[in-house]
Write an enzyme that holds these catalytic residues in place. Structure first.
Site, PDB file in Angstrom:
ATOM      1  N   ASP A   1       0.855  -1.267   0.178  1.00  0.00           N
ATOM      2  CA  ASP A   1      -0.116  -0.242   0.069  1.00  0.00           C
ATOM      3  C   ASP A   1       0.904   1.439   0.219  1.00  0.00           C
ATOM      4  OD1 ASP A   1      -2.253   1.618   0.064  1.00  0.00           O
ATOM      5  OD2 ASP A   1      -3.208   0.483   1.875  1.00  0.00           O
TER       6      ASP A   1
ATOM      7  N   ASP B   1     -10.687   2.785  -3.140  1.00  0.00           N
ATOM      8  CA  ASP B   1     -11.044   1.453  -2.391  1.00  0.00           C
ATOM      9  C   ASP B   1     -12.529   1.476  -2.826  1.00  0.00           C
ATOM     10  OD1 ASP B   1      -8.726   1.379  -1.415  1.00  0.00           O
ATOM     11  OD2 ASP B   1      -9.318   1.549   0.772  1.00  0.00           O
TER      12      ASP B   1
END
Ligand SMILES: *[C@@H]1O[C@H](CO)[C@@H](O)[C@H](O)[C@H]1NC(C)=O
Ligand SMILES: *[C@@H]1O[C@H](CO)[C@@H](O)[C@H](O)[C@H]1NC(C)=O
Length: 374
Positions: free
Chosen positions: A156, A217
């Site tokens: 990430d 997301d």
């Protein structure tokens, strides 16, 4: 909204691409984040907390319920598996209460069932949820992952400047390569750059990552799914041609089987993810999955389109009267076409699309309607 899914065959032939790395077709598996988030309280949520119990239970269900047989292979832990502090010698430590057996034992269990082990870290100082990131510990963390027999790493991009990713992600990928262990490399590099209006270097990203998150997301809702589909349609000229065997755009997890989508909306996600050649990572509780959702996730026709060996990402070819047509060319020269209605009324609506409008060659077609609609 509704969806009709057909495969049309023509006599157009295509040459196929070749690649020797991992992810020759989009990776398929399961990942914790969208459904299980950062649930760490196992007393209050014993079946939902990020823990070795959740992973083992999921592994067992992937076998028993037929997901593995259908192609879902990777089982991934997203954020929130770490202790907040590294060990005195600088190593990552899995949460001692939730992963009491440790990651190597968990990997052994996953591998004993024939599945593959995915894990999450963050390139910055901290993970998005505030656990230790890899920055400054790259080598020891990579060595640790290799020691745990990790097969897939999602890296990430919180707590690091997006401008540093153009160098950082390739450097980290090089270190992964040097270990000699093939590890699927999932990058969040472009997602953070797109968010900051920095134009990502997709040619470089495709050269260094097996898959990469481009955008927001996904949440458990139709509006989230719609906004992601719209983004991928609106930006397809920039991104679609960078996908291919070994390297894929990633519109994020499948939310099918949770609370936010109806059965028809779930068919939309599965179909459009197939056209997009997207990774198929289920994020749902397999223990409570209703059969009507499971059927969608296991639909062999749609999975076959997703896994087509040509590996060519499809496009949103036209939108008319709020009905979008998505089309993908397949290795045998046929085309998979999905019709997605964004009309709010939910009533049937007749609309005509010509071959020309759908960017399909003017030849004779045999039309096969998928079992999705039988
Ligand atoms: C990461 O941590 C270092 C050292 O504490 C600090 O200098 C740097 O500003 C931090 N970077 C970010 C993006 O937070
Ligand atoms: C490392 O990179 C080389 C050159 O691209 C490739 O041939 C090899 O398979 C890679 N090895 C691993 C373990 O990723």
């Amino acid at each position: 909204m509704a969806l009709l899914w057909i495969v049309v065959s023509s006599l157009v032939s295509v040459s196929s691409a070749l690649d020797n790395g991992l992810a020759l077709t989009p990776p398929m598996g399961w990942l914790t984040w969208e459904r299980f988030r950062c649930i760490t309280d196992c007393k209050k949520y014993p079946n939902e907390c990020i823990s070795e119990n959740l992973i083992r239970r999921t592994v067992d269900l992937m076998i028993i319920e037929g997901y593995y047989e259908a192609g879902y292979e990777y089982v991934g832990i997203d954020d929130c598996w770490l202790e907040k502090a590294r060990s005195l010698d600088g190593r990552m430590v899995p949460d001692k209460e939730r992963f009491p057996s440790g990651m190597k034992a968990l990997a052994d269990y996953i591998h004993s069932k024939g599945l593959k082990f995915g894990i999450y870290e963050d390139y910055g100082n901290l993970t998005c949820a505030g656990y230790p990131g890899v920055l400054g510990h790259e080598q020891i963390d990579i060595d640790t992952f290799v020691g745990w027999d990790v097969d897939y790493l999602k890296l990430d991009g919180c707590y690091i400047e997006p401008t540093e990713m153009d160098k950082g992600y390739p450097d980290f990928g090089k270190m992964l390569n040097e270990t000699g262990r093939p590890i699927m490399y999932s990058c969040s590099w472009p997602a953070y750059q797109e968010d900051k209006k920095i134009l990502p270097d997709y040619a470089s990203i495709a050269k260094h990552c097996n898959l990469w998150r481009n955008w927001d997301d996904i949440d458990d809702s139709w509006s989230s799914l719609e906004s992601i589909m719209n983004w991928f349609g609106d930006n397809q000229e920039r991104i679609a041609h960078h996908a291919g065997p070994g390297h894929w755009n990633d519109p994020d997890m499948l939310i099918i089987g949770n609370f936010g989508l109806t059965v028809d909306q779930s068919k939309v996600q599965m179909a459009v993810w197939a056209v997009l050649a997207a990774p198929l990572l289920i994020s749902a509780d397999l223990a409570t999955m209703k059969p009507e959702f499971k059927q969608i996730l296991l639909n062999r026709d749609i999975i076959a389109v997703n896994q087509d060996s040509l590996g060519k990402q499809g496009l949103r070819v036209i939108t008319k009267k709020k009905i979008a047509v998505w089309s993908r060319e397949l290795a045998d020269g046929s085309h998979a076409v999905a019709f997605v209605s964004h009309r709010a009324d939910g009533a049937p609506h007749a609309t005509r699309f010509t071959l020309d409008e759908m960017k399909l060659p003017s030849v004779q077609y045999e039309v096969v309607v998928s079992s999705f609609y039988k």
